[in-house]
Design an enzyme around this catalytic site. Structure first.
Site, mmCIF file in Angstrom:
data_model
loop_
_atom_site.group_PDB
_atom_site.id
_atom_site.type_symbol
_atom_site.label_atom_id
_atom_site.label_comp_id
_atom_site.label_asym_id
_atom_site.label_seq_id
_atom_site.Cartn_x
_atom_site.Cartn_y
_atom_site.Cartn_z
ATOM 1 N N ASP A 1 75.639 79.950 31.161
ATOM 2 C CA ASP A 1 75.017 80.932 31.395
ATOM 3 C C ASP A 1 75.856 81.290 32.970
ATOM 4 O OD1 ASP A 1 74.252 78.329 32.320
ATOM 5 O OD2 ASP A 1 73.777 78.798 34.169
ATOM 6 N N TYR B 115 85.456 79.506 36.503
ATOM 7 C CA TYR B 115 84.786 78.606 34.608
ATOM 8 C C TYR B 115 83.918 80.351 34.462
ATOM 9 C CZ TYR B 115 82.083 76.891 31.241
ATOM 10 O OH TYR B 115 80.313 76.344 30.376
ATOM 11 N N TYR C 17 86.798 74.157 28.953
ATOM 12 C CA TYR C 17 87.313 72.911 29.940
ATOM 13 C C TYR C 17 86.247 73.570 31.059
ATOM 14 C CZ TYR C 17 89.590 72.532 34.252
ATOM 15 O OH TYR C 17 90.394 71.749 35.814
#
Length: 282
Positions: A102, A125, A61
């Protein structure tokens, strides 16, 4: 070698499948249509039935802002789904390569983050991708984790394609100038993935194209190579209100790649030139 690639309809998964096809490696590329990653039974049954020796897990996702709203779905895909894949890999004694980001870091400072630095995500996220890393490490010994950044490739949407579109539509474009990282061409990264899964040099790696820049500097390079005349105005992150906060420093150190004798990726400018040439020749 028999390889299963998840997220085959995404930017990176698409290029990994293309690479395996070109090299005549037995493989299957799968996406949402093949099984629901949030469904443990479906996921494990599909993988166990195919019996791969290697799983390259690109599916995720990835809508960073929407993840702040759809937290439950984001968690199910990035954390639970990754655990299901890892557990299936363990049952098969297969290697697993997991693509991370990252965004597991907070973006503080201006030095490249090392693989040994402690993650500290500043958006949901990033938090779920870090938890996904932990699920892989807990389940397996035969794993590779690659943290990468700012990917662009032939398949799907990305910053380069967005800039090219806006360059045709507008006279002036506002681009963030205080976030730094390394644009990464999926074709280059897929080559490294293939080289990595042939080895037993397991562990956590950072892998991006060489060179660092801001989004603003990257945009300037895109228009320069494309020979498009457009006024680009640098702005700060504060000028763009988004649901999710972005790290200002996404520089990643590739020291571990070098120590393990993996070939460094091209400079991002080289990757960009090749990519833009391919786009223009279509």
């Amino acid at each position: 070698m028999k390889v299963l690639v998840t997220g085959a309809d995404g930017q990176l998964g698409y290029d990994v499948v293309k690479k395996l096809k070109k090299l005549n490696i037995e493989h299957i590329g799968v996406d949402k249509e093949d099984f629901d990653l949030t469904n443990e039974k479906e996921t494990k049954e599909f993988i166990l039935d195919y019996q791969p020796g290697v799983i390259v897990h690109c599916a995720a996702y990835t809508d960073v802002d929407q993840a702040e709203v759809e937290k439950e779905l984001c968690y199910k895909v990035n954390v639970d789904g990754t655990r299901y894949v890892a557990e299936a890999a363990k049952e098969l004694d297969a290697k697993m390569l997991y693509i991370s980001t990252d965004y597991v870091f907070d973006g503080q400072g201006d030095e490249p983050f090392e693989v040994t630095d402690q993650p500290n995500p500043i958006n949901y996220y990033g938090e779920t991708k870090f938890q996904g890393e932990q699920k892989v490490q807990k389940s397996l010994d035969k794993y590779f984790i690659i943290r990468t950044s700012w990917v662009f490739g032939e398949h799907g949407d990305n910053f380069v394609k967005t800039m090219l579109r806006l360059g045709k539509e507008r006279d002036e474009i506002l681009v963030i100038a205080d976030q730094y990282g390394s644009p990464t061409y999926t074709e280059d990264l897929s080559e490294l993935i293939f080289e990595m899964i042939k080895t037993e040099k397991y562990g956590l790696y950072h892998a991006t194209n060489e060179g660092f820049c801001s989004w603003y500097e990257f945009a300037k390079e895109i228009f320069k190579v494309s020979d498009i005349d457009v006024n680009i105005k640098p702005v700060s992150s504060d000028d763009f209100q988004t649901k999710a906060e972005r790290p200002k420093n996404s520089r990643l150190s590739k020291e571990k790649l070098i120590k393990n004798n993996f070939k460094k990726l091209n400079h991002y400018r080289k990757g960009l030139e090749i990519f833009l040439f391919l786009l223009s020749s279509k």
